[in-house]
Design an enzyme around this catalytic site. Sequence first.
Site, PDB file in Angstrom:
ATOM      1  CG  ASP A 203      20.830  71.001  15.607  1.00  0.00           C
ATOM      2  OD1 ASP A 203      21.056  70.176  16.506  1.00  0.00           O
ATOM      3  OD2 ASP A 203      19.750  71.619  15.489  1.00  0.00           O
ATOM      4  CD  GLU A 229      20.902  66.182  16.176  1.00  0.00           C
ATOM      5  OE1 GLU A 229      20.554  65.920  17.335  1.00  0.00           O
ATOM      6  OE2 GLU A 229      20.494  67.191  15.568  1.00  0.00           O
TER       7      GLU A 229
END
Length: 468
Positions: A203, A229
């Site tokens: 993330d 990400e």
Amino acid sequence: MNLLGLAFAALVATTAQAAEPRTVFVQLFEWPWKSVAEECERYLGPNGFSAVQVSPPTEHMKSGKNQWWERYQPVSYKLETRGGNEAAFADMIKRCKAVGVEVYSDVVLNHMSAMENAVGFAGSPHQHFNYPGLYQWQDFHHCGRNAGQHQDDIINYRDLYELQNCELLNLADLDTGAPYVQDRLAELLRKLLSLGVGGFRIDASKHMNSEDIKGIFNRVGQKFYALHELITGPGEPVPVGPYTETGDVNVFPYAYGIGMAVKGEDLTSLLQLPSKFGVTSDDAVTFLENHDLERRPITEPLVPYVGDKAAHRLGLVFLLTYPYGYPQLYSGYEFKGDYDVGPPVNGAGFTQSPVDSNGNCLAPWTCAHRVAGVKELVKFRNKASGEFRASDVLQPEASMLSFGRGSLGHVLMNAAHGQKTFKVQTRMAPGTYCNILEARHCAAVREDGMIEVTLPPRSSFVIQDKQS
């Protein structure tokens, strides 16, 4: 492909159940561990999915309002969340792997929570810069870049220093370049790997220096699949290249490109998308939506499942049949415009099952990965992986697109609001073929490889070699 990526290993993984490549994975957003295990056994394994991406497994903040983003604010590295505890997490991995499905765990390495004085889901007390037994003030960035009460926050998202050294939405930003912090993060990854996790979705990767990520991964001491990400776009200060040294990257603009083409009834641009964003097929994870994109304004050129179903189906056909990237499907829940709302939970705060005892989907869960045609398209991609190139590409009109996968399959797409007739060359063996998306729609390939098909508005015709 980078050494840690191992994406291709996931793509060609074989099992006792199916000795063929598995080339598509799915994000089951907020599904609890027990339900993921059952879905692996019931649907993902038998239908050739390579992996399932699950929500972050570490203890998260607890606001009392059950918001989705609580899962992305860790407060300890205990494996206890509203999705289940460590034992359930380990059991899920074991059961998924037994049917040929790897588990990719979403992990938050960039930050901790934005809470000042609180108790986490598993009861861990914490403050903004104090997580007992784990992190204290000195383990975080304190950039002091801006004035007033927001001096540590990111204000200018085009300033690389702010982006990677200041706080994202007041989230306590870990000093990911510090040896102590890197050791703690590497310990977390090692623990998850020891339980059988096959890889990670990292993330907020763009908010960490790529060298910091490399340092963390090196301390893990073993290879694994990683997906970053990395939301990029015009004016972004973060270069993609350095991140592909440690993993694949989410190609967010690809989703917008597909959506724009399908909604605009002009498929011309689709063929240029793979070369447009500076990410090679080996490093790209492609998708139509995820938990962030489905919450974007409805005016944006996207084709989420909860919306225009015909547009979504056309986008899905291109995503899964065109030879570019490692496709990721998505399945979440409807939130009726309340973008913060989390999944349905019981009285104890644990996520409720998305399906009933018979395996039927329960509202508000979408089970979008199960809708008619999805498993057929996954099978197409798996079987056509031996011809990972587009052949016989033709566009009779802007709203029409025809391409093959050598002799293994052929795809026709009509994005217009009116019917269109295709007369195109294929490399398919002579014979009658039926649309894998609509078995009653069949057409004959002549001895010379030509096929003539009339497509209804906003529909596709996908055929596959009978022997593949």
